[in-house]
Write a protein that holds these residues in place. Structure first.
Motif, PDB file in Angstrom:
ATOM      1  N   ILE A  31       0.836  -1.205   0.000  1.00  0.00           N
ATOM      2  CA  ILE A  31       0.000   0.000   0.000  1.00  0.00           C
ATOM      3  C   ILE A  31       0.866   1.248   0.000  1.00  0.00           C
ATOM      4  CG2 ILE A  31      -1.635   1.353   1.372  1.00  0.00           C
ATOM      5  CD1 ILE A  31      -2.947  -1.280   2.182  1.00  0.00           C
ATOM      6  N   GLY A  32       1.943   1.243   0.765  1.00  0.00           N
ATOM      7  CA  GLY A  32       2.847   2.387   0.787  1.00  0.00           C
ATOM      8  C   GLY A  32       3.512   2.623  -0.560  1.00  0.00           C
ATOM      9  N   LEU A  33       3.929   1.544  -1.222  1.00  0.00           N
ATOM     10  CA  LEU A  33       4.546   1.696  -2.536  1.00  0.00           C
ATOM     11  C   LEU A  33       3.563   2.218  -3.573  1.00  0.00           C
ATOM     12  CD1 LEU A  33       6.798  -1.483  -2.739  1.00  0.00           C
ATOM     13  CD2 LEU A  33       7.535   0.888  -2.559  1.00  0.00           C
ATOM     14  N   VAL A  34       2.348   1.688  -3.569  1.00  0.00           N
ATOM     15  CA  VAL A  34       1.332   2.138  -4.529  1.00  0.00           C
ATOM     16  C   VAL A  34       0.967   3.596  -4.272  1.00  0.00           C
ATOM     17  CG1 VAL A  34      -1.076   1.821  -5.231  1.00  0.00           C
ATOM     18  CG2 VAL A  34       0.419  -0.153  -4.992  1.00  0.00           C
ATOM     19  N   THR A  35       0.802   3.946  -3.022  1.00  0.00           N
ATOM     20  CA  THR A  35       0.467   5.333  -2.689  1.00  0.00           C
ATOM     21  C   THR A  35       1.600   6.278  -3.066  1.00  0.00           C
ATOM     22  OG1 THR A  35      -0.838   4.496  -0.848  1.00  0.00           O
ATOM     23  CG2 THR A  35      -0.355   6.831  -0.837  1.00  0.00           C
ATOM     24  N   SER A  36       2.824   5.873  -2.823  1.00  0.00           N
ATOM     25  CA  SER A  36       3.968   6.697  -3.199  1.00  0.00           C
ATOM     26  C   SER A  36       4.061   6.859  -4.707  1.00  0.00           C
ATOM     27  CB  SER A  36       5.263   6.094  -2.674  1.00  0.00           C
ATOM     28  OG  SER A  36       5.278   6.086  -1.284  1.00  0.00           O
ATOM     29  N   LEU A  37       3.766   5.784  -5.434  1.00  0.00           N
ATOM     30  CA  LEU A  37       3.776   5.864  -6.898  1.00  0.00           C
ATOM     31  C   LEU A  37       2.697   6.817  -7.392  1.00  0.00           C
ATOM     32  CD1 LEU A  37       4.961   4.721  -9.534  1.00  0.00           C
ATOM     33  CD2 LEU A  37       3.194   2.966  -9.429  1.00  0.00           C
ATOM     34  N   LEU A  38       1.503   6.708  -6.831  1.00  0.00           N
ATOM     35  CA  LEU A  38       0.423   7.619  -7.228  1.00  0.00           C
ATOM     36  C   LEU A  38       0.744   9.063  -6.859  1.00  0.00           C
ATOM     37  CD1 LEU A  38      -2.736   5.517  -6.299  1.00  0.00           C
ATOM     38  CD2 LEU A  38      -1.888   6.079  -8.579  1.00  0.00           C
ATOM     39  N   GLN A  39       1.382   9.279  -5.721  1.00  0.00           N
ATOM     40  CA  GLN A  39       1.749  10.634  -5.331  1.00  0.00           C
ATOM     41  C   GLN A  39       2.805  11.217  -6.263  1.00  0.00           C
ATOM     42  OE1 GLN A  39       2.903  10.345  -1.207  1.00  0.00           O
ATOM     43  NE2 GLN A  39       0.913  11.088  -0.527  1.00  0.00           N
ATOM     44  N   SER A  40       3.736  10.391  -6.683  1.00  0.00           N
ATOM     45  CA  SER A  40       4.764  10.912  -7.581  1.00  0.00           C
ATOM     46  C   SER A  40       4.222  11.137  -8.994  1.00  0.00           C
ATOM     47  CB  SER A  40       5.971   9.981  -7.609  1.00  0.00           C
ATOM     48  OG  SER A  40       5.614   8.728  -8.140  1.00  0.00           O
ATOM     49  N   ILE A  41       3.255  10.344  -9.409  1.00  0.00           N
ATOM     50  CA  ILE A  41       2.649  10.545 -10.727  1.00  0.00           C
ATOM     51  C   ILE A  41       1.814  11.820 -10.749  1.00  0.00           C
ATOM     52  CG2 ILE A  41       0.896   9.624 -12.312  1.00  0.00           C
ATOM     53  CD1 ILE A  41       1.957   6.835 -11.656  1.00  0.00           C
ATOM     54  N   THR A  42       1.049  12.042  -9.687  1.00  0.00           N
ATOM     55  CA  THR A  42       0.156  13.200  -9.645  1.00  0.00           C
ATOM     56  C   THR A  42       0.813  14.443  -9.057  1.00  0.00           C
ATOM     57  OG1 THR A  42      -0.697  12.571  -7.481  1.00  0.00           O
ATOM     58  CG2 THR A  42      -1.880  11.741  -9.416  1.00  0.00           C
ATOM     59  N   SER A  43       2.063  14.338  -8.616  1.00  0.00           N
ATOM     60  CA  SER A  43       2.801  15.441  -7.986  1.00  0.00           C
ATOM     61  C   SER A  43       2.078  15.973  -6.756  1.00  0.00           C
ATOM     62  CB  SER A  43       3.051  16.584  -8.977  1.00  0.00           C
ATOM     63  OG  SER A  43       3.834  16.134 -10.039  1.00  0.00           O
ATOM     64  N   LEU A  44       1.353  15.125  -6.095  1.00  0.00           N
ATOM     65  CA  LEU A  44       0.650  15.476  -4.868  1.00  0.00           C
ATOM     66  C   LEU A  44       1.470  14.942  -3.706  1.00  0.00           C
ATOM     67  CD1 LEU A  44      -1.923  16.646  -3.590  1.00  0.00           C
ATOM     68  CD2 LEU A  44      -2.929  14.383  -3.799  1.00  0.00           C
ATOM     69  N   GLN A  45       2.147  15.833  -3.001  1.00  0.00           N
ATOM     70  CA  GLN A  45       3.065  15.413  -1.946  1.00  0.00           C
ATOM     71  C   GLN A  45       2.482  15.699  -0.566  1.00  0.00           C
ATOM     72  OE1 GLN A  45       5.710  13.625  -2.602  1.00  0.00           O
ATOM     73  NE2 GLN A  45       5.242  13.816  -4.776  1.00  0.00           N
ATOM     74  N   GLU A  46       1.451  14.972  -0.197  1.00  0.00           N
ATOM     75  CA  GLU A  46       0.838  15.108   1.119  1.00  0.00           C
ATOM     76  C   GLU A  46       1.215  13.880   1.940  1.00  0.00           C
ATOM     77  OE1 GLU A  46      -1.007  16.566   4.279  1.00  0.00           O
ATOM     78  OE2 GLU A  46      -0.777  17.656   2.397  1.00  0.00           O
ATOM     79  N   GLN A  47       1.812  14.086   3.098  1.00  0.00           N
ATOM     80  CA  GLN A  47       2.315  12.982   3.911  1.00  0.00           C
ATOM     81  C   GLN A  47       1.204  12.156   4.545  1.00  0.00           C
ATOM     82  OE1 GLN A  47       5.502  12.083   4.092  1.00  0.00           O
ATOM     83  NE2 GLN A  47       5.957  13.706   2.628  1.00  0.00           N
ATOM     84  N   THR A  48       0.040  12.737   4.756  1.00  0.00           N
ATOM     85  CA  THR A  48      -1.025  12.018   5.456  1.00  0.00           C
ATOM     86  C   THR A  48      -1.870  11.140   4.536  1.00  0.00           C
ATOM     87  OG1 THR A  48      -2.501  13.911   5.196  1.00  0.00           O
ATOM     88  CG2 THR A  48      -1.183  13.819   7.202  1.00  0.00           C
ATOM     89  N   PHE A  51      -1.918   7.249   5.271  1.00  0.00           N
ATOM     90  CA  PHE A  51      -2.433   6.729   6.542  1.00  0.00           C
ATOM     91  C   PHE A  51      -3.770   6.020   6.377  1.00  0.00           C
ATOM     92  CE2 PHE A  51      -4.871   7.343  10.489  1.00  0.00           C
ATOM     93  CZ  PHE A  51      -4.068   6.596  11.322  1.00  0.00           C
ATOM     94  N   ILE A  52      -4.721   6.652   5.709  1.00  0.00           N
ATOM     95  CA  ILE A  52      -6.071   6.075   5.584  1.00  0.00           C
ATOM     96  C   ILE A  52      -6.072   4.784   4.773  1.00  0.00           C
ATOM     97  CG2 ILE A  52      -8.408   6.494   4.714  1.00  0.00           C
ATOM     98  CD1 ILE A  52      -7.743   7.930   7.322  1.00  0.00           C
ATOM     99  N   PRO A  53      -5.400   4.703   3.611  1.00  0.00           N
ATOM    100  CA  PRO A  53      -5.388   3.403   2.905  1.00  0.00           C
ATOM    101  C   PRO A  53      -4.742   2.281   3.717  1.00  0.00           C
ATOM    102  CG  PRO A  53      -4.677   5.143   1.434  1.00  0.00           C
ATOM    103  CD  PRO A  53      -4.785   5.750   2.782  1.00  0.00           C
ATOM    104  N   LYS A  54      -3.678   2.608   4.444  1.00  0.00           N
ATOM    105  CA  LYS A  54      -3.046   1.582   5.273  1.00  0.00           C
ATOM    106  C   LYS A  54      -3.967   1.149   6.408  1.00  0.00           C
ATOM    107  CE  LYS A  54       1.763   2.813   4.483  1.00  0.00           C
ATOM    108  NZ  LYS A  54       2.997   3.344   5.085  1.00  0.00           N
ATOM    109  N   LEU A  55      -4.654   2.089   7.010  1.00  0.00           N
ATOM    110  CA  LEU A  55      -5.575   1.776   8.100  1.00  0.00           C
ATOM    111  C   LEU A  55      -6.718   0.893   7.613  1.00  0.00           C
ATOM    112  CD1 LEU A  55      -6.189   2.344  11.088  1.00  0.00           C
ATOM    113  CD2 LEU A  55      -7.551   4.278  10.331  1.00  0.00           C
TER     114      LEU A  55
END
Length: 89
Positions: A31-48, A51-55
């Motif tokens: 989940i962390g890898l997928v979320t990081s990939l999506l954040q880097s693709i969309t240039s959305l760098q929000e740290q929080t 948390f919700i997908p992992k939870l």
């Protein structure tokens, strides 16, 4: 109790703890890898955002694996308690 038996108990307990924790650790890794990939693709760098997908993932996996967890933990406890009964002899 001799040192070899104590080391065997400790080794068995640590390996079993890793065996129980592995599915949850692997899920959070994916989940962390997928979320990081999506954040880097969309240039959305929000740290929080991770948390919700992992939870939700951990909660869902816990619901799915509860029968296996209970069975494994009870079998491990029965095995360790029965092995402790042979220590005095």
């Amino acid at each position: 109790m001799n040192p070899e038996l104590a080391i065997d108990f400790f080794k068995t307990t640590v390996v079993f703890a890793l065996y129980i924790a592995a599915p949850f650790l692997l899920l959070t890794l994916v989940i962390g890898l997928v979320t990081s990939l999506l954040q880097s693709i969309t240039s959305l760098q929000e740290q929080t955002l991770t948390f919700i997908p992992k939870l939700i993932g951990i909660g869902g996996l816990l619901l799915i694996l509860t029968p296996w967890l209970l069975r494994s933990l009870s079998e491990f406890a029965i095995t360790m308690i029965s092995r402790m009964g042979t220590l005095g002899h």
